[in-house]
Scaffold this motif. Sequence first.
Motif, PDB file in Angstrom:
ATOM      1  N   VAL A 181     -21.833  40.151  -8.523  1.00  0.00           N
ATOM      2  CA  VAL A 181     -20.452  40.845  -8.169  1.00  0.00           C
ATOM      3  C   VAL A 181     -19.887  42.303  -8.940  1.00  0.00           C
ATOM      4  O   VAL A 181     -19.656  42.116 -10.364  1.00  0.00           O
ATOM      5  N   GLU A 182     -19.469  42.594  -8.061  1.00  0.00           N
ATOM      6  CA  GLU A 182     -18.865  43.918  -8.643  1.00  0.00           C
ATOM      7  C   GLU A 182     -17.615  44.055  -9.271  1.00  0.00           C
ATOM      8  O   GLU A 182     -16.673  43.706  -8.344  1.00  0.00           O
ATOM      9  N   ARG A 183     -17.653  44.291 -10.657  1.00  0.00           N
ATOM     10  CA  ARG A 183     -16.249  43.472 -10.791  1.00  0.00           C
ATOM     11  C   ARG A 183     -15.512  45.223 -10.614  1.00  0.00           C
ATOM     12  O   ARG A 183     -15.444  45.489 -12.358  1.00  0.00           O
ATOM     13  N   THR A 189     -10.904  45.646  -6.690  1.00  0.00           N
ATOM     14  CA  THR A 189     -11.625  44.703  -6.390  1.00  0.00           C
ATOM     15  C   THR A 189     -12.767  43.775  -6.798  1.00  0.00           C
ATOM     16  O   THR A 189     -13.253  44.981  -7.506  1.00  0.00           O
ATOM     17  N   GLU A 190     -13.146  43.066  -5.937  1.00  0.00           N
ATOM     18  CA  GLU A 190     -14.667  42.720  -6.270  1.00  0.00           C
ATOM     19  C   GLU A 190     -15.278  41.886  -4.582  1.00  0.00           C
ATOM     20  O   GLU A 190     -15.072  42.212  -3.764  1.00  0.00           O
ATOM     21  N   TYR A 191     -16.528  42.771  -4.693  1.00  0.00           N
ATOM     22  CA  TYR A 191     -17.305  42.180  -4.216  1.00  0.00           C
ATOM     23  C   TYR A 191     -19.091  41.447  -4.555  1.00  0.00           C
ATOM     24  O   TYR A 191     -19.847  41.942  -5.600  1.00  0.00           O
ATOM     25  N   LEU A 192     -19.670  40.624  -3.375  1.00  0.00           N
ATOM     26  CA  LEU A 192     -20.397  40.382  -4.177  1.00  0.00           C
ATOM     27  C   LEU A 192     -21.880  41.951  -3.335  1.00  0.00           C
ATOM     28  O   LEU A 192     -21.657  42.926  -2.418  1.00  0.00           O
ATOM     29  N   GLN A 193     -22.294  42.652  -4.391  1.00  0.00           N
ATOM     30  CA  GLN A 193     -23.591  42.905  -4.536  1.00  0.00           C
ATOM     31  C   GLN A 193     -24.826  42.756  -4.162  1.00  0.00           C
ATOM     32  O   GLN A 193     -25.498  41.838  -5.350  1.00  0.00           O
ATOM     33  N   ILE A 211     -14.809  35.602  -6.913  1.00  0.00           N
ATOM     34  CA  ILE A 211     -14.376  37.085  -6.985  1.00  0.00           C
ATOM     35  C   ILE A 211     -13.006  37.356  -5.602  1.00  0.00           C
ATOM     36  O   ILE A 211     -12.449  36.292  -5.073  1.00  0.00           O
ATOM     37  N   ASN A 212     -12.346  37.932  -6.181  1.00  0.00           N
ATOM     38  CA  ASN A 212     -10.580  38.105  -5.947  1.00  0.00           C
ATOM     39  C   ASN A 212     -10.011  37.143  -6.744  1.00  0.00           C
ATOM     40  O   ASN A 212      -9.385  36.574  -5.209  1.00  0.00           O
ATOM     41  N   HIS A 238     -19.726  32.296   1.099  1.00  0.00           N
ATOM     42  CA  HIS A 238     -19.817  32.997   1.298  1.00  0.00           C
ATOM     43  C   HIS A 238     -20.276  33.603   2.615  1.00  0.00           C
ATOM     44  O   HIS A 238     -21.268  32.681   3.134  1.00  0.00           O
TER      45      HIS A 238
END
Length: 275
Positions: free
Chosen positions: A195-197, A201-205, A134-135, A55
């Motif tokens: 990960v905000e799922r 969309t998903e992203y590392l938080q 992620i995604n 990442h």
Amino acid sequence: MNLSAIGIAATLVLSGSLAAQDPRVDGEPRIVEMANIFARGFYELDPAAPQSVIHPEISKIGIEANYWNTGRDVIEELSPGDLLVIASALNRNGHIDAETAAVGVDFFDQTETVGVIQLTADRAWYDFFLATRINDEWVFVNCAYGNVPDIPNPNAEADSDAIESRMRDYIDGYYAGDVERALSGFYVDADRRYVERGEDTEYLQPQTMEILRQQIAQAGETGRFANSDPADVRVIGLTRTTGAVRIDADGWTEWLFLQRLNDEWQVVNSFWEAT
């Protein structure tokens, strides 16, 4: 502490090509492939290869021993930019034979969205990696690393007990709202993330230590965990200088990497998933 809990779920040694994997185990073949790509990028002076499986905000933490001859150890964090430079130069003198050098992959834990492994790069170094999806793409997001000679741990039983005790302080302190107890085993700016799922969309938080302190204090104020069963704390990976822990708590599962810093085990990064 029963050290069978530190056992390896799967051990794979790869040379020039990826070994065949059991397709029934979701994610395992890709994580093994990623480990192979990562290590061989350093073997073969291909800096783009490691970048393709990490990442862009990876937390990769090691220890620099005896910093400036002070007799004290400090945390060393390698950014993706650092890894670009290192991968382009590490094997410039050919001390690692890219044709014969092995990549060992030991699975410590795996779920549908998380895989925790030890990558052993021949005789050069090891990485404890946490990969997550992620995604719909697997990627390494957390890492704690060290030197191959430190893999055997003659004091594994005592170290495992010490790590488990520190992590019990973390989760029991969290449940009780005792901020100081909970964070006594954390490095001062440890990286905690999830990960905000979402649906689209998903992203590392990331979560700062300030946020974590506030969450723990709020847990005490609200009595959120007053009736919770004790959390399950398991040491799942261990060398002389690095540890990996899984905690199954009320509402989340957390995977934590620790480093031995000046003879004290400290959490350097963690990743959690809601349950």
